[in-house]
Design a protein around this motif. Structure first.
Motif, PDB file in Angstrom:
ATOM      1  N   GLY A 183     -14.453  -5.066   5.477  1.00  0.00           N
ATOM      2  CA  GLY A 183     -13.780  -6.194   6.105  1.00  0.00           C
ATOM      3  C   GLY A 183     -12.296  -6.249   5.797  1.00  0.00           C
ATOM      4  O   GLY A 183     -11.666  -7.291   5.960  1.00  0.00           O
ATOM      5  N   VAL A 184     -11.738  -5.148   5.307  1.00  0.00           N
ATOM      6  CA  VAL A 184     -10.298  -5.111   5.044  1.00  0.00           C
ATOM      7  C   VAL A 184      -9.712  -3.849   5.663  1.00  0.00           C
ATOM      8  O   VAL A 184     -10.413  -2.848   5.852  1.00  0.00           O
ATOM      9  CB  VAL A 184      -9.971  -5.119   3.525  1.00  0.00           C
ATOM     10  N   SER A 185      -8.407  -3.896   5.951  1.00  0.00           N
ATOM     11  CA  SER A 185      -7.749  -2.710   6.468  1.00  0.00           C
ATOM     12  C   SER A 185      -6.698  -2.247   5.472  1.00  0.00           C
ATOM     13  O   SER A 185      -6.427  -2.909   4.469  1.00  0.00           O
ATOM     14  CB  SER A 185      -7.120  -2.999   7.831  1.00  0.00           C
ATOM     15  N   THR A 186      -6.123  -1.095   5.748  1.00  0.00           N
ATOM     16  CA  THR A 186      -5.122  -0.522   4.864  1.00  0.00           C
ATOM     17  C   THR A 186      -3.735  -0.914   5.383  1.00  0.00           C
ATOM     18  O   THR A 186      -3.396  -0.604   6.526  1.00  0.00           O
ATOM     19  CB  THR A 186      -5.277   1.008   4.847  1.00  0.00           C
ATOM     20  N   SER A 187      -2.958  -1.600   4.539  1.00  0.00           N
ATOM     21  CA  SER A 187      -1.643  -2.068   4.985  1.00  0.00           C
ATOM     22  C   SER A 187      -0.563  -1.023   4.781  1.00  0.00           C
ATOM     23  O   SER A 187       0.286  -0.818   5.642  1.00  0.00           O
ATOM     24  CB  SER A 187      -1.242  -3.335   4.228  1.00  0.00           C
ATOM     25  N   SER A 188      -0.577  -0.384   3.597  1.00  0.00           N
ATOM     26  CA  SER A 188       0.477   0.603   3.348  1.00  0.00           C
ATOM     27  C   SER A 188       0.064   1.553   2.238  1.00  0.00           C
ATOM     28  O   SER A 188      -0.842   1.263   1.444  1.00  0.00           O
ATOM     29  CB  SER A 188       1.787  -0.096   2.952  1.00  0.00           C
ATOM     30  N   ILE A 189       0.753   2.690   2.233  1.00  0.00           N
ATOM     31  CA  ILE A 189       0.583   3.669   1.164  1.00  0.00           C
ATOM     32  C   ILE A 189       1.978   3.948   0.636  1.00  0.00           C
ATOM     33  O   ILE A 189       2.904   4.172   1.423  1.00  0.00           O
ATOM     34  CB  ILE A 189      -0.033   4.981   1.677  1.00  0.00           C
ATOM     35  N   ALA A 190       2.149   3.928  -0.693  1.00  0.00           N
ATOM     36  CA  ALA A 190       3.483   4.173  -1.254  1.00  0.00           C
ATOM     37  C   ALA A 190       3.371   5.051  -2.485  1.00  0.00           C
ATOM     38  O   ALA A 190       2.342   5.070  -3.162  1.00  0.00           O
ATOM     39  CB  ALA A 190       4.148   2.850  -1.622  1.00  0.00           C
ATOM     40  N   ARG A 191       4.412   5.774  -2.777  1.00  0.00           N
ATOM     41  CA  ARG A 191       4.480   6.613  -3.969  1.00  0.00           C
ATOM     42  C   ARG A 191       4.782   5.716  -5.166  1.00  0.00           C
ATOM     43  O   ARG A 191       5.704   4.910  -5.106  1.00  0.00           O
ATOM     44  CB  ARG A 191       5.600   7.658  -3.762  1.00  0.00           C
ATOM     45  N   ASP A 192       3.992   5.825  -6.235  1.00  0.00           N
ATOM     46  CA  ASP A 192       4.318   5.011  -7.404  1.00  0.00           C
ATOM     47  C   ASP A 192       5.243   5.786  -8.349  1.00  0.00           C
ATOM     48  O   ASP A 192       5.531   6.960  -8.127  1.00  0.00           O
ATOM     49  CB  ASP A 192       3.045   4.510  -8.111  1.00  0.00           C
ATOM     50  N   HIS A 193       5.684   5.134  -9.426  1.00  0.00           N
ATOM     51  CA  HIS A 193       6.710   5.744 -10.271  1.00  0.00           C
ATOM     52  C   HIS A 193       6.176   6.940 -11.064  1.00  0.00           C
ATOM     53  O   HIS A 193       6.950   7.720 -11.582  1.00  0.00           O
ATOM     54  CB  HIS A 193       7.304   4.693 -11.216  1.00  0.00           C
ATOM     55  N   ARG A 194       4.829   7.093 -11.169  1.00  0.00           N
ATOM     56  CA  ARG A 194       4.293   8.238 -11.914  1.00  0.00           C
ATOM     57  C   ARG A 194       3.929   9.406 -10.998  1.00  0.00           C
ATOM     58  O   ARG A 194       3.340  10.381 -11.424  1.00  0.00           O
ATOM     59  CB  ARG A 194       3.048   7.812 -12.696  1.00  0.00           C
ATOM     60  N   GLY A 195       4.262   9.278  -9.744  1.00  0.00           N
ATOM     61  CA  GLY A 195       3.975  10.367  -8.815  1.00  0.00           C
ATOM     62  C   GLY A 195       2.650  10.225  -8.103  1.00  0.00           C
ATOM     63  O   GLY A 195       2.296  11.045  -7.262  1.00  0.00           O
TER      64      GLY A 195
END
Lengths: 835, 143
Positions: A183-195
């Motif tokens: 019941g949820v969708s994916t809003s965004s994908i981002a690179r975090d500070h540890r790679g």
């Protein structure tokens, strides 16, 4: 026939894609056999897709610039994964799940993630909770990642299962370590500070992930068709009629790219059916074939969780009735959809247990043999169940290849097939997804085909049956067992088999009394006979560890007895060319130096190979050598239906090649993963995961039970891989037996192994203390000490080998560019210079 | 070295049951067996386990001597014609369809103990020798 392919590999079985991260190789997934590639009428161009079609001149142009004229053109371009427009979808570490190349990339990324420094299991996020998404999650799990599954619909597999089925499915896969977000969708994908990656969901939840896999559906790869002006359906796909022909009479479309009367199909069976239609028309042997209806049945097994859906699973037929059985305690949900008079089966959903799937599907559109509830009620609860005999001939047993019960019965009664492998070969049933293979056995049985399990002409029982008899009766001699349960005097098949059982069940030395006469020559002389009648000697080096003093002792023995010495694949040292008469003196020296029998001669535990683990390795996460030594000492001397090999790796790099062993152990951050059923040899097999993240005590208990269950029930000379395959229910059944005690035999298995461990004694040390046994080690009983005149050795590149080369000449080293005037290796002679 | 294909017809299967219980001590055997009257001493009967064989030298030839469950004795040339190795004495003894056989320890072909014929390929035979027991000592003749 010219085949133009975009991928760089010939067609492979995409249905079995997930097995590629497990035991299957690229070759295992190949669809066409060698005859196809050798066929002079077939021309295959890989990595060279069609990029333009001139329909007027009937010429296709490829990416590499090739022009191919055609009489008839078949579009079978399949589909492409749909990736929703989520910000960050192009980042490294984001994958789709479609091709072997995708899986290679995923595997590499997962390996990098799992061997990196730092504690904790690594996660992966799968976007899409349909059939393919769950397959992808399973693949991530096999690659050592903890999978999250994100599904927009309120339940998993929304196309195939209903609300209660989806709820149970989510619970069952959660128990296996999948984390489900519906019941949820994916809003965004981002690179975090540890790679790593951070995946943000529509409800605000943030998930850390090493990889993200999109499996949010597919879209027909109809771009080429659009470009050349062919009409496409509303939701994509090349519009074709029931003959699979487009508006252009020389252009056809089949498979996932085809929209038959506007509808596309994303399963393999309709694709095959369309291919049959077009092939029949083009080849002229069936000008009337039409693609009218498709079997949309689905069956999935996700590490033991069955899900099946067939026919009108959502009861969309007017007036359809639903009969449900929801058992949260047993973890099963079954639903049948029947016609308004409850007489005809229209469809169904099975979750948790799909054992009845093949049979029930056979009744699709047919009159039911009884009350619908009785068909799904658990056995023994007033259920009538449905036997193979009740199925109509037209019932499809293999939906992937559209093989009916009638076709199977015909193959059996016409004498074409008498075994399951023969049935697979001549009908193609069970060769795609394999889910119907157990049913093939039942069809054989229903046709009265019985496969003899007799051990040999002296015993009508199978090895497993005989083992049960020996265990139950407590008989301790072959003569007694033969007198009571066999005929004749025995042979080289039943004698060693019974000797092996007696070694486990009765104990004592394998060369005591009558037992000595039962043994194969290797067990009789506790060494391995080589082709010239001499023996090879392998002392045990637990875990492959050896001290300098130990190496010197072995070296001195080899030197003094003129033995050819070779390092084995199992991290041991094998000394060849020992004369029968010398074996006791060789072993006197080895035992005095602290060595004991390595059982290289026995159908028994051979070695437990290991990497160096945390003691030395910068990547190791557990003490692999310590575990390997402990396991080798625990199971040494255990006689079994075939040889047993093991390995322990200290991290996911898997340097000990544990997954090629009968039981292999790979360290995780928190414990051990246990893999079973691997082997090298004629038919190499990767071991399958039996249990993960076990603590050491649970691991050892699980291996104890696995080994004793194998010793108890396998056929003679059956390695663990075919044994697991032969179990009804395969590795899931094995898991249930050893982890959940489903047969109630674990106490007995545990006790048997405890007795084995307690009673172990070195076989060679015992022989050295026994003059009667020692007296057997003589070539000529009337001329002790006289060397066997038939044994001769020759020098072969500086080593001593038996005279008389087998099957031709030694490798011509001169031809390889070596100067053969001197031996190419040796302590004092330099390596010959390349010519 | 390969075995001769000629089958020597000798009264094989000499029953030795009575002698099996001979209580006398081991008379000992010479290190170089000396044929006497064409018979070569092998060993005391009790040295032969039932349903197993031993190797012996008879006139310089390696010979396999077997004692079956019924105390019948048999002797075959020891060289396995399929592998060329001198190993038949170390094979497993049993019966196939009632015929006493030994299985070669290398490639598992079966040889009939009474005729030396290979069960899997009757065109291949190994030489057989007569066996007897004299005063508790097994003797092989004919070499």
């Amino acid at each position: 026939m010219v085949v133009l392919a975009e991928e760089s590999r010939p067609a492979y079985d995409r249905v079995a894609l997930s097995s590629y991260v497990g035991e299957a190789s690229e070759d295992d997934l190949a669809l066409a056999d060698d005859g196809f590639h050798a066929d002079s009428l077939v021309e295959l161009h890989l990595d060279d897709p069609a990029v333009a079609v001139d329909r007027d001149r009937r010429v296709v142009t490829t990416r590499k610039g090739r022009s191919v004229a055609y009489d008839e053109l078949v579009l079978a371009t399949g589909s492409v994964p749909f990736v929703p427009p989520v910000p960050g979808r192009d980042l490294d570490g984001v994958f789709v799940y479609r091709t072997l190349d995708d899986l290679d990339g995923l595997r590499e990324a997962a390996e990098q993630a799992t061997v990196g420094a730092g504690a904790g299991r690594r996660s992966g996020v799968v976007v899409g909770g349909g059939l393919l998404g769950l397959e992808a999650a399973n693949a991530l799990r096999r690659l050592g990642l903890s999978p999250h599954v994100v599904e927009m619909a309120p339940r998993l597999m929304p196309v195939q299962v209903d609300e209660p089925g989806g709820a149970l499915l989510a619970r069952l896969v959660s128990e296996l370590g999948l984390r489900i977000h519906t019941g949820v969708s994916t809003s965004s994908i981002a690179r975090d500070h540890r790679g790593g990656l951070t995946v943000t969901l529509s409800d605000g939840l943030e998930l850390d992930a090493s990889v993200v896999v999109f499996s949010a559906g597919i879209r027909p790869a109809d771009g080429l068709a659009r470009e050349v002006g062919l009409e496409v359906g509303e939701r994509g796909g090349v519009l074709v009629d029931e003959r699979c022909r487009t508006a252009d009479e020389h252009v056809w479309a089949i498979g996932e790219v085809a929209a038959v009367r506007g509808r596309t199909y994303g399963l393999v069976a309709p694709g095959y059916a369309m291919a049959e239609v077009v092939a029949g028309r083009l080849a002229g042997d069936d000008a009337e074939g039409r693609f009218t209806e498709a079997d949309m049945s689905t069956k999935l097994k996700l590490l033991g969780v069955d899900v099946a859906s067939f026919g009108d699973a959502h009861a969309s037929t007017p007036g359809a009735l639903e009969v449900r059985l929801d058992d949260p305690v047993a973890g099963t949900y079954s639903k049948l959809v029947v016609s308004d008079d409850a007489q005809t089966l229209l469809g169904g959903v099975l979750v948790g247990d799909a054992a009845n799937y093949e049979t029930l599907r056979g009744f699709l559109g047919e009159k039911l043999p009884g009350d619908p509830m009785s068909l799904i009620a658990p056995a023994g609860d007033g259920a009538v169940g449905v036997g193979i005999d009740a199925l109509p001939d037209g019932a499809q047993i293999c939906s992937c290849n559209a093989v009916t019960k009638g076709a199977l019965v015909h193959a059996i009664t016409s004498g074409e097939a008498a075994t399951v492998p023969q049935l697979k070969a001549c009908t193609r049933a069970g060769t795609t997804c394999g889910s119907c293979v157990p049913t093939l056995g039942k069809v054989l049985a229903s046709c009265g085909v019985e496969v003899s399990k007799a051990l040999c002409e002296h015993f009508s029982q199978s090895r497993a049956e005989l083992y049960e008899i020996v265990m139950a009766t407590g008989l301790t001699t072959f003569s007694d067992i033969l007198t009571e349960y066999g005929t004749g005097r025995g042979c080289d098949v039943c004698k060693p088999a019974v000797a092996s059982m007696l070694a486990t069940l009765a104990g004592g030395h394998v060369l005591d009394g009558e037992q000595a006469t039962l043994q194969d020559t290797n067990d009789h002389f506790l060494a391995n006979m080589q082709r010239n009648g001499t023996y090879s000697v392998v002392p045990r080096l637990p875990g492959g560890e050896v001290t300098g003093d130990g190496l010197i002792a072995i070296g001195e023995v080899a030197r003094d007895f003129g033995l050819y010495t070779k390092i084995t694949g199992g991290q041991r040292i094998d000394m060849f060319g020992a004369r029968l008469d010398d074996l006791p003196a060789i072993w006197r020296r080895l035992v005095d130096a602290g060595f004991e029998s390595g059982h290289a001669y026995g159908k028994a535990l051979r070695t437990v190979k290991s990497c160096v683990g945390t003691d030395w390795c910068r990547y190791g996460v557990q003490d692999s050598v310590g575990l390997a030594v402990a396991l080798e000492l625990r199971y040494r001397g255990l006689r079994s239906p075939h040889k047993l090999k093991s390995g322990v790796s200290g991290c996911a790099r898997e340097c000990a090649e544990a997954r090629s062993k009968d039981f292999g152990i790979i360290a995780t951050e928190t414990g051990w993963n246990l893999y079973v059923g691997g082997n090298g040899g004629f038919t190499p097999r990767h071991a399958e995961l039996l249990a993960s993240d076990l603590d050491t005590a649970t691991l050892v208990r699980t291996i104890d039970r696995f080994l004793m269950f194998y010793v108890r029930t396998a056929d003679r000379l059956q390695r663990t891989a075919p044994w697991i395959e032969s179990l009804d229910g395969g590795i899931e059944h094995l898991h249930a037996v050893v982890m959940e005690d489903s047969l109630g035999i674990c106490a007995s298995l545990d006790a048997q192994m405890a007795r084995h461990v307690r009673s172990y004694a070195d076989e060679w040390a015992a022989v050295l203390d026994d003059d009667d046994k020692l007296a057997r080690f003589t070539s000529f009983v009337n001329a002790p000490g006289t060397p066997d005149p038939t044994i001769e050795f020759v020098d072969h590149h500086g080593h001593r080998v038996p005279a008389g080369m087998k099957d031709g000449q030694p490798t011509d080293l001169g031809a390889l560019g070596f100067d053969t005037s001197v031996p190419i290796a040796g302590p004092t002679i330099p390596v010959g210079a390349p010519a | 070295m390969t075995a001769q294909a000629d089958v020597r017809l000798h009264p094989a299967g000499t029953t030795a049951g009575a002698e099996a219980k001979d209580p006398r001590p081991d008379p000992g055997v010479p290190t170089t067996p000396e044929p006497a009257d064409g018979w070569t001493p092998i060993c005391p009967l009790e040295r032969l386990q039932r349903e197993r064989g031993v190797g012996a030298l008879v006139g310089g030839e390696p010979v396999a001597v077997f004692r079956t469950h019924d105390d019948a004795l048999y002797a075959l040339h020891n060289v396995d014609p399929f592998s060329g190795a001198s190993v038949l004495s170390r094979g497993i003894v049993g019966d196939l369809a009632g015929t006493p056989v030994v299985a070669s320890p290398l490639f598992k072909q079966h040889f009939a103990l009474d005729t030396g014929t290979a069960v899997e390929d009757p065109t291949v035979t190994v030489a057989t020798y007569p066996v007897r027991v004299v005063d508790g000592t097994v003797e092989v003749g004919g070499a």
